[in-house]
Scaffold this motif. Structure first.
Motif, PDB file in Angstrom:
ATOM      1  N   UNK A 474      37.298  -8.983  10.778  1.00 45.04           N
ATOM      2  CA  UNK A 474      38.533  -9.586  11.313  1.00 45.04           C
ATOM      3  C   UNK A 474      39.634  -8.532  11.463  1.00 45.04           C
ATOM      4  N   UNK A 475      39.807  -7.698  10.439  1.00 47.53           N
ATOM      5  CA  UNK A 475      40.818  -6.634  10.510  1.00 47.53           C
ATOM      6  C   UNK A 475      40.463  -5.646  11.626  1.00 47.53           C
ATOM      7  N   UNK A 476      39.169  -5.344  11.763  1.00 44.96           N
ATOM      8  CA  UNK A 476      38.728  -4.423  12.812  1.00 44.96           C
ATOM      9  C   UNK A 476      39.069  -4.939  14.198  1.00 44.96           C
ATOM     10  N   UNK A 477      38.822  -6.224  14.460  1.00 44.17           N
ATOM     11  CA  UNK A 477      39.142  -6.823  15.769  1.00 44.17           C
ATOM     12  C   UNK A 477      40.648  -6.782  16.017  1.00 44.17           C
ATOM     13  N   UNK A 480      41.691  -3.101  16.768  1.00 42.12           N
ATOM     14  CA  UNK A 480      41.246  -2.676  18.105  1.00 42.12           C
ATOM     15  C   UNK A 480      42.197  -3.235  19.166  1.00 42.12           C
ATOM     16  N   UNK A 481      42.547  -4.520  19.019  1.00 40.57           N
ATOM     17  CA  UNK A 481      43.453  -5.148  19.993  1.00 40.57           C
ATOM     18  C   UNK A 481      44.827  -4.503  19.940  1.00 40.57           C
ATOM     19  N   UNK A 482      45.325  -4.229  18.719  1.00 38.06           N
ATOM     20  CA  UNK A 482      46.643  -3.611  18.564  1.00 38.06           C
ATOM     21  C   UNK A 482      46.696  -2.239  19.232  1.00 38.06           C
ATOM     22  N   UNK A 490      49.356  -5.795  27.410  1.00 42.40           N
ATOM     23  CA  UNK A 490      48.985  -6.814  26.428  1.00 42.40           C
ATOM     24  C   UNK A 490      47.896  -7.746  26.964  1.00 42.40           C
ATOM     25  N   UNK A 491      48.018  -8.178  28.218  1.00 45.37           N
ATOM     26  CA  UNK A 491      47.027  -9.100  28.771  1.00 45.37           C
ATOM     27  C   UNK A 491      45.680  -8.410  28.968  1.00 45.37           C
ATOM     28  N   UNK A 492      45.700  -7.129  29.344  1.00 48.25           N
ATOM     29  CA  UNK A 492      44.449  -6.379  29.493  1.00 48.25           C
ATOM     30  C   UNK A 492      43.755  -6.225  28.143  1.00 48.25           C
ATOM     31  N   UNK A 493      44.540  -5.967  27.096  1.00 48.11           N
ATOM     32  CA  UNK A 493      43.965  -5.834  25.751  1.00 48.11           C
ATOM     33  C   UNK A 493      43.292  -7.135  25.322  1.00 48.11           C
ATOM     34  N   UNK A 494      43.959  -8.261  25.570  1.00 55.05           N
ATOM     35  CA  UNK A 494      43.382  -9.565  25.211  1.00 55.05           C
ATOM     36  C   UNK A 494      42.090  -9.812  25.983  1.00 55.05           C
ATOM     37  N   UNK A 518      43.377 -13.227  15.783  1.00 59.05           N
ATOM     38  CA  UNK A 518      43.476 -11.764  15.666  1.00 59.05           C
ATOM     39  C   UNK A 518      43.727 -11.137  17.039  1.00 59.05           C
ATOM     40  N   UNK A 519      43.036 -11.646  18.060  1.00 62.19           N
ATOM     41  CA  UNK A 519      43.230 -11.130  19.412  1.00 62.19           C
ATOM     42  C   UNK A 519      44.622 -11.501  19.930  1.00 62.19           C
ATOM     43  N   UNK A 520      45.027 -12.756  19.720  1.00 64.35           N
ATOM     44  CA  UNK A 520      46.325 -13.212  20.232  1.00 64.35           C
ATOM     45  C   UNK A 520      47.473 -12.438  19.599  1.00 64.35           C
ATOM     46  N   UNK A 521      47.494 -12.339  18.277  1.00 63.60           N
ATOM     47  CA  UNK A 521      48.584 -11.626  17.607  1.00 63.60           C
ATOM     48  C   UNK A 521      48.476 -10.116  17.817  1.00 63.60           C
ATOM     49  N   UNK A 522      47.256  -9.594  17.856  1.00 67.41           N
ATOM     50  CA  UNK A 522      47.087  -8.163  18.099  1.00 67.41           C
ATOM     51  C   UNK A 522      47.556  -7.757  19.486  1.00 67.41           C
ATOM     52  N   UNK A 523      47.349  -8.620  20.484  1.00 67.71           N
ATOM     53  CA  UNK A 523      47.746  -8.294  21.852  1.00 67.71           C
ATOM     54  C   UNK A 523      49.255  -8.322  22.038  1.00 67.71           C
ATOM     55  N   UNK A 524      49.986  -8.925  21.097  1.00 68.39           N
ATOM     56  CA  UNK A 524      51.457  -8.928  21.178  1.00 68.39           C
ATOM     57  C   UNK A 524      52.082  -7.890  20.257  1.00 68.39           C
TER      58      UNK A 524
END
Length: 575
Positions: A474-477, A480-482, A490-494, A518-524
């Motif tokens: 979970x932390x890894x995902x 990676x997104x961050x 941000x949208x490309x990362x998601x 994780x993806x949603x918060x990481x992408x922001x």
């Protein structure tokens, strides 16, 4: 096409996104069409992606926001927000910005406050604009509609056949994280510079003036005939004639005795004017008159200008204005202005013609900082209707009584019927590029999943995190997104990480919701590099910032944000 080839093509896509020379819309569309042509995904999947309900919801929400951003509410709040001690003013500003960004498009919120903060004289704008941008992100992560990223992730969720995300499903994590980071910003903002106010710069530094004397052979000939349009480093911007300003200058304009020619560009190249007999140079005559028609603007994210030069777009004809100077962060760009590729966030000092305000493309290209040129605001009853209608739609959607898309469509129809919005305005401001990016990204994500590429990455993540279990994955995902959202959009990362996160959850036999979050918060989580998020670019030049300013203020916030998300998501959404 094998999973390894798909992964290699995704790697090439990522490299091109980081390089930034090609528009993300072009790249994602090209990749999506390529996957369809090569048989990696079906044509129907491409068509379905562009009609995804969550994507349509995002588009309608952005169109409704066009009315909300014209409300005079923010202007009226500005004096109250920014008075008093700097720390309290900053706290009030961030609190209001975060609250508004929880429900309104954060670009619209920052755009509405940008001019207000730049013009006020209580606190240097450089101490407020980065906190403004960060607060808009922090408010956006608290609700489904607060940021386009959450709605983009929701579109991936729906496309994957999972139940759609709720209006306040993000709030349990987003609100505590936002409060923690806003408190952190009170301290990290002290590291920001106290740059001078906008009006402390003299326009004279941008201009070179020359008067046509009585014996000049230039008199009676046009600008074109006198070869005044092709000077080395200089550009004829305006002519002052008998206390009247001619702007912009037509190549057919005939010179008269006493005309004051105002040049811009590399003003130190004064020798370029020495070959014209009968021109007398001086330095202060036109200053007062020029100041009356100077407007400062910031290039907007949806503008057609980035990566193009003033000459390529024929700026003078397009906007009935001449560019006096270009600023990028703290640096005023020099050289031949017409040949400089523009960027989102560049600040342009314009000398505008009399019908500049009538140009219909101003809103879609610029955020206006000048106090003398403002977009028409809504009347009190119009503002009340727009905000009350929006509040009712959000409340009904949150209660599960009316789907969000249905409510927004009804509200959009009401705004059109009352002429608060017009069809022509919707046509001009339609987020076509965003629609292309997200629709194509959904297809790319589908190809990554159906080819087995996402599963290969998920297996690699599982192998790497085998000693740390599902929490380590979970932390890894999230990380990676961050990292991706800092270097691409941000949208490309998601779009790139979502199928990997879903496959990782499946590989561990875990609930997919923590990985979706994780993806949603990481992408922001874009706080360190200004080029990954559009609101950072919007404040870059008005605040006269440098890259290091974002690093100093943003690194502590990024650490606080990450710690909050990594701690709270597994508690609120167990594996």
């Amino acid at each position: 096409m094998s999973a390894y080839l798909v992964l290699a093509s995704i790697g090439a896509l990522l490299a091109l996104l980081i390089q930034g020379r090609v528009s993300p819309a072009v790249l994602f569309t090209g990749w999506a069409v390529g996957y369809v042509l090569l048989g990696v995904t079906e044509q129907q999947a491409l068509l379905t992606s562009f009609s995804n309900p969550a994507l349509i919801t995002l588009l309608v929400l952005m169109l409704v926001s066009l009315a909300l951003e014209r409300s005079p509410l923010l202007d009226r709040l500005s004096d109250t927000l920014l008075k008093g001690r700097e720390s309290m003013a900053s706290l009030r500003l961030m609190g209001v910005t975060a609250f508004l960004s929880a429900f309104l498009n954060n670009t619209a919120v920052v755009g509405s406050l940008l001019g207000v903060i730049s013009r006020q004289r209580y606190i240097p704008a450089s101490r407020l604009l980065i906190p403004l941008s960060y607060a808009s992100i922090l408010g956006g992560v608290t609700t489904l509609v607060g940021t386009s990223t959450n709605l983009v992730v929701n579109s991936f969720v729906i496309n994957a056949g999972l139940p759609p995300l709720g209006m306040f499903q993000f709030t349990m994590v987003g609100l505590p994280v936002a409060l923690l980071c806003i408190l952190g910003l009170l301290f990290s903002a002290r590291l920001l510079p106290q740059n001078q106010m906008l009006d402390q710069e003299t326009p004279q530094s941008y201009f070179l003036e020359a008067q046509v004397m009585a014996d000049s052979p230039l008199i009676g000939n046009s600008i074109e005939a006198n070869q005044l349009r092709s000077l080395d480093g200089l550009f004829l911007l305006e002519i002052m004639r008998h206390e009247r300003l001619l702007s912009p200058v037509s190549p057919d304009e005939v010179l008269q005795q006493g005309d004051v020619l105002v040049f811009t560009g590399e003003v130190e190249k004064v020798q370029a004017l020495q070959r014209f007999p009968g021109l007398q140079l001086f330095g202060h005559g036109a200053d007062r008159l020029l100041a009356s028609n100077l407007v400062e603007v910031v290039i907007a994210n949806e503008s057609e200008l980035p990566k193009r030069t003033l000459r390529e777009v024929d700026f003078r004809t397009l906007f009935n204005a001449g560019v006096v100077g270009i600023r990028r962060g703290r640096r005023r760009l020099t050289g031949q202005l017409g040949q400089i590729p523009l960027r989102v966030g560049d600040s342009l000092l314009l000398a505008v013609g009399p019908d500049f305000t009538d140009q219909r493309n101003i809103d879609s290209n610029f955020h206006v900082l000048s106090g003398t040129l403002q977009r028409p605001k809504l009347r009190k009853n119009q503002s009340l209707l727009a905000f009350c209608g929006f509040g009712v739609v959000i409340a009904l959607a949150a209660a599960g009584l009316v789907p969000l898309l249905n409510g927004l469509l009804v509200l959009l129809a009401a705004l059109l019927l009352t002429r608060i919005l017009t069809i022509s305005e919707l046509r001009r401001r339609f987020p076509f590029e965003l629609w292309l990016i997200i629709g194509s990204a959904l297809t790319v994500a589908k190809a990554l999943e159906s080819s087995g590429g996402a599963q290969l990455v998920a297996d690699a993540v599982r192998s790497i995190c085998s000693g740390y279990g599902v929490y380590g994955a979970f932390i890894g995902v999230f990380l990676i997104t961050l990292i991706l959202t800092e270097v691409v959009t941000n949208n490309a990362a998601a779009a790139l990480v979502f199928p990997i996160g879903l496959s990782t959850a499946s590989a561990f036999g875990a609930d997919p919701m923590p990985f979706i979050m994780a993806v949603a918060f990481g992408a922001s989580a874009c706080f360190i590099i200004p080029f990954g998020y559009q609101t950072h670019l919007m404040v870059y030049s008005p605040g006269r910032y440098r890259m290091v300013d974002y690093l100093k203020a943003g690194l502590p916030i990024s650490l606080l944000y990450s710690a909050g998300v990594i701690t709270l998501v597994p508690l609120m959404f167990p594996f």
